[in-house]
Design a protein around this motif. Sequence first.
Motif, PDB file in Angstrom:
ATOM      1  N   SER A   1      -3.343  -8.282  -8.353  1.00  0.00           N
ATOM      2  CA  SER A   1      -4.050  -7.090  -7.895  1.00  0.00           C
ATOM      3  C   SER A   1      -5.524  -7.378  -7.713  1.00  0.00           C
ATOM      4  O   SER A   1      -6.183  -6.787  -6.850  1.00  0.00           O
ATOM      5  CB  SER A   1      -3.832  -5.944  -8.880  1.00  0.00           C
TER       6      SER A   1
ATOM      7  N   PRO B   1       7.663  -4.029   0.631  1.00  0.00           N
ATOM      8  CA  PRO B   1       8.076  -4.689  -0.612  1.00  0.00           C
ATOM      9  C   PRO B   1       6.862  -4.994  -1.482  1.00  0.00           C
ATOM     10  O   PRO B   1       5.714  -4.949  -1.020  1.00  0.00           O
ATOM     11  CB  PRO B   1       8.725  -5.986  -0.116  1.00  0.00           C
ATOM     12  N   HIS B   2       7.119  -5.316  -2.732  1.00  0.00           N
ATOM     13  CA  HIS B   2       6.047  -5.761  -3.609  1.00  0.00           C
ATOM     14  C   HIS B   2       5.533  -7.112  -3.109  1.00  0.00           C
ATOM     15  O   HIS B   2       6.262  -7.868  -2.484  1.00  0.00           O
ATOM     16  CB  HIS B   2       6.580  -5.879  -5.031  1.00  0.00           C
ATOM     17  N   TRP B   3       4.255  -7.415  -3.376  1.00  0.00           N
ATOM     18  CA  TRP B   3       3.617  -8.650  -2.912  1.00  0.00           C
ATOM     19  C   TRP B   3       3.813  -8.858  -1.405  1.00  0.00           C
ATOM     20  O   TRP B   3       4.344  -9.883  -0.957  1.00  0.00           O
ATOM     21  CB  TRP B   3       4.150  -9.881  -3.652  1.00  0.00           C
TER      22      TRP B   3
ATOM     23  N   ASP C   1      -5.923  -8.953  -4.303  1.00  0.00           N
ATOM     24  CA  ASP C   1      -5.779  -7.906  -3.293  1.00  0.00           C
ATOM     25  C   ASP C   1      -7.043  -7.064  -3.222  1.00  0.00           C
ATOM     26  O   ASP C   1      -7.549  -6.760  -2.134  1.00  0.00           O
ATOM     27  CB  ASP C   1      -4.567  -7.037  -3.624  1.00  0.00           C
TER      28      ASP C   1
ATOM     29  N   TYR D   1       2.133 -15.247  -8.924  1.00  0.00           N
ATOM     30  CA  TYR D   1       2.255 -14.176  -7.944  1.00  0.00           C
ATOM     31  C   TYR D   1       0.870 -13.700  -7.525  1.00  0.00           C
ATOM     32  O   TYR D   1      -0.078 -13.753  -8.322  1.00  0.00           O
ATOM     33  CB  TYR D   1       3.034 -12.997  -8.536  1.00  0.00           C
TER      34      TYR D   1
END
Length: 368
Positions: free
Chosen positions: A61, A237-239, A64, A58
Amino acid sequence: MARLPGMTSRDDRELLRHHGDVDAEPGLLDFAVNVRLNRPPPWLRTRLAGALDRLGHYPSSAEDAAARSAVAARHGRPAEDVLLLSGAAECFALLPSLRPRLAAVVHPSFTEPEFALRSAGVPVTRVPLDPQDGYRLRSGAVPEEADMVVLGNPTNPTSVLHPAETIRRLARPGRTLVVDEAFADAVPGESESLAADRIPGVLVVRSLTKMWGLPGLRAGYALAEPELLAELSASRPHWPLGTLALEAIAACCDSGALTEAEQAATRIAAHRDAFAAELAALEDVHVHGPAAAPFLLLRIPGGERVRERLRQRGIAVRRGDTFPGLDTDHVRVSVRAPEDNAVLVEALREILGMRGSSADRSRRGATV
């Protein structure tokens, strides 16, 4: 049933949702889509290929944070002022999250913000710019009661670059000012950009699609105060971005990419000005100017027929009548390499029944 404020008819919605990719079918010489490259440059493809092995995990962080830091350094702002986006269009889809009571959308301009706001039931008022005034923004034209204002700079499809000071005058307490700067990196020096300025309530939206040939990847970002970004992104949403998009954002903000983008912007400006002069020399073709973006707005009598005849010759241009304030005589053309621009100029000359060279007509006083 009477339509409620903020609602649109099905036909209206279809027009607002029309974009240049619909006009540009495979196999046509494409003047309809405003993307500089038909594929990312080799160095960017190498960066993206190097990230492929991370697709089994995934997005982290740390990835990101690295991309946000790259954007922040590029614009001289803190990383907390950066929201990474799955394409600039995602920001427009999120605008209803800010719960505006009345949104004013400056037109003619990119229609996706209005579509998103109206689809969410937000009342929208259009602020039409006057072609006789060069489609220039006058801050007094925006309703005082609007607590959201949306405009593009430079503006799609008019290619107008509004002065930053005029835009700043639209900002005020209790109002969100959304400035779509999707084409700002195609302006030499990024003049009139607000991306580096932290102004309360101002949300600047950037795209990487146009400069770097990434429409299929979806990568962009927004710049604003952290509180505004938090409210804008609360329902995501997440991701929300994948690994490749994060890698692309970081790569396109490094110093080498910025140098390449500035060089490309300078070339584009030169090609655009020469292209505009050639087009303006054609009888019955009006080129709106001065132009600042990598595209030109044309007005041609019988524009719908002209578009169809160009398509029959293997050339795609963007219809203009889906932009509020324009009609079927308007078309938008992207700026391409001079040899491709010449193909469009010659096709238009033949379609319009002209004879003689554009240089001869220029000497008779054609202007942009």
